[in-house]
Design a protein around this motif. Structure first.
Motif, PDB file in Angstrom:
ATOM      1  N   VAL A   7      26.295  49.931  34.925  1.00 63.27           N
ATOM      2  CA  VAL A   7      26.969  49.001  34.013  1.00 63.27           C
ATOM      3  C   VAL A   7      28.264  49.630  33.520  1.00 63.27           C
ATOM      4  N   GLN A   8      29.329  48.865  33.542  1.00 68.17           N
ATOM      5  CA  GLN A   8      30.613  49.326  33.011  1.00 68.17           C
ATOM      6  C   GLN A   8      31.142  48.277  32.042  1.00 68.17           C
ATOM      7  N   ALA A   9      31.772  48.745  30.978  1.00 72.81           N
ATOM      8  CA  ALA A   9      32.389  47.816  30.030  1.00 72.81           C
ATOM      9  C   ALA A   9      33.675  47.287  30.647  1.00 72.81           C
ATOM     10  N   GLU A  10      33.886  45.987  30.516  1.00 74.28           N
ATOM     11  CA  GLU A  10      35.108  45.368  31.026  1.00 74.28           C
ATOM     12  C   GLU A  10      36.159  45.325  29.914  1.00 74.28           C
ATOM     13  N   LEU A  11      37.403  45.200  30.296  1.00 72.28           N
ATOM     14  CA  LEU A  11      38.490  45.158  29.323  1.00 72.28           C
ATOM     15  C   LEU A  11      38.422  43.941  28.402  1.00 72.28           C
ATOM     16  N   ASN A  12      37.863  42.847  28.913  1.00 71.66           N
ATOM     17  CA  ASN A  12      37.821  41.602  28.142  1.00 71.66           C
ATOM     18  C   ASN A  12      36.604  41.494  27.230  1.00 71.66           C
ATOM     19  N   ASP A  22      30.194  51.167  47.230  1.00 71.62           N
ATOM     20  CA  ASP A  22      31.097  50.226  47.886  1.00 71.62           C
ATOM     21  C   ASP A  22      32.543  50.574  47.556  1.00 71.62           C
ATOM     22  N   ALA A  23      33.316  50.906  48.575  1.00 69.34           N
ATOM     23  CA  ALA A  23      34.711  51.307  48.371  1.00 69.34           C
ATOM     24  C   ALA A  23      35.529  50.195  47.732  1.00 69.34           C
ATOM     25  N   ASN A  24      35.131  48.953  47.967  1.00 75.42           N
ATOM     26  CA  ASN A  24      35.860  47.820  47.395  1.00 75.42           C
ATOM     27  C   ASN A  24      35.477  47.554  45.948  1.00 75.42           C
ATOM     28  N   GLY A  25      34.469  48.275  45.464  1.00 73.36           N
ATOM     29  CA  GLY A  25      34.064  48.094  44.074  1.00 73.36           C
ATOM     30  C   GLY A  25      33.384  46.765  43.830  1.00 73.36           C
ATOM     31  N   THR A  26      32.384  46.461  44.655  1.00 70.24           N
ATOM     32  CA  THR A  26      31.620  45.228  44.463  1.00 70.24           C
ATOM     33  C   THR A  26      31.122  45.167  43.026  1.00 70.24           C
ATOM     34  N   ARG A  27      31.356  44.048  42.359  1.00 73.41           N
ATOM     35  CA  ARG A  27      30.955  43.947  40.959  1.00 73.41           C
ATOM     36  C   ARG A  27      30.568  42.535  40.585  1.00 73.41           C
ATOM     37  N   ARG A  28      29.700  42.431  39.578  1.00 78.61           N
ATOM     38  CA  ARG A  28      29.350  41.150  38.980  1.00 78.61           C
ATOM     39  C   ARG A  28      29.661  41.290  37.506  1.00 78.61           C
ATOM     40  N   THR A  29      30.156  40.237  36.884  1.00 75.68           N
ATOM     41  CA  THR A  29      30.511  40.306  35.471  1.00 75.68           C
ATOM     42  C   THR A  29      29.537  39.493  34.636  1.00 75.68           C
ATOM     43  N   PHE A  30      29.155  40.038  33.492  1.00 74.05           N
ATOM     44  CA  PHE A  30      28.188  39.388  32.605  1.00 74.05           C
ATOM     45  C   PHE A  30      28.714  39.350  31.181  1.00 74.05           C
ATOM     46  N   ASP A  31      28.185  38.433  30.386  1.00 73.86           N
ATOM     47  CA  ASP A  31      28.615  38.305  28.989  1.00 73.86           C
ATOM     48  C   ASP A  31      28.030  39.386  28.100  1.00 73.86           C
ATOM     49  N   GLN A  37      22.663  45.100  32.612  1.00 76.22           N
ATOM     50  CA  GLN A  37      21.664  46.150  32.838  1.00 76.22           C
ATOM     51  C   GLN A  37      20.475  45.617  33.628  1.00 76.22           C
ATOM     52  N   LYS A  38      20.065  44.403  33.296  1.00 76.20           N
ATOM     53  CA  LYS A  38      18.932  43.784  33.989  1.00 76.20           C
ATOM     54  C   LYS A  38      19.266  43.588  35.459  1.00 76.20           C
TER      55      LYS A  38
END
Length: 50
Positions: A7-12, A22-31, A37-38
């Motif tokens: 889990v990483q904190a996003e700027l927004n 994944d070199a491309n930084g596959t990511r999903r964003t959550f509220d 974490q889940k």
């Protein structure tokens, strides 16, 4: 064993589930951090069976 998804904190102010290998930084964003974490936990469970 290092966790594949973290889990990483996003700027927004949201949170992202990021795949480390994944070199491309596959990511999903959550509220919320809990949701991210889940998702990470679920994905990390999937990769253990290889």
């Amino acid at each position: 064993m290092t966790k594949e998804w973290v889990v990483q904190a996003e700027l927004n102010g949201r949170f992202g589930a990021v795949r480390r290998s994944d070199a491309n930084g596959t990511r999903r964003t959550f509220d919320t951090r809990e949701a991210a974490q889940k998702y990470c936990d679920m994905r990390n469970e999937d990769t253990k069976n290889d």
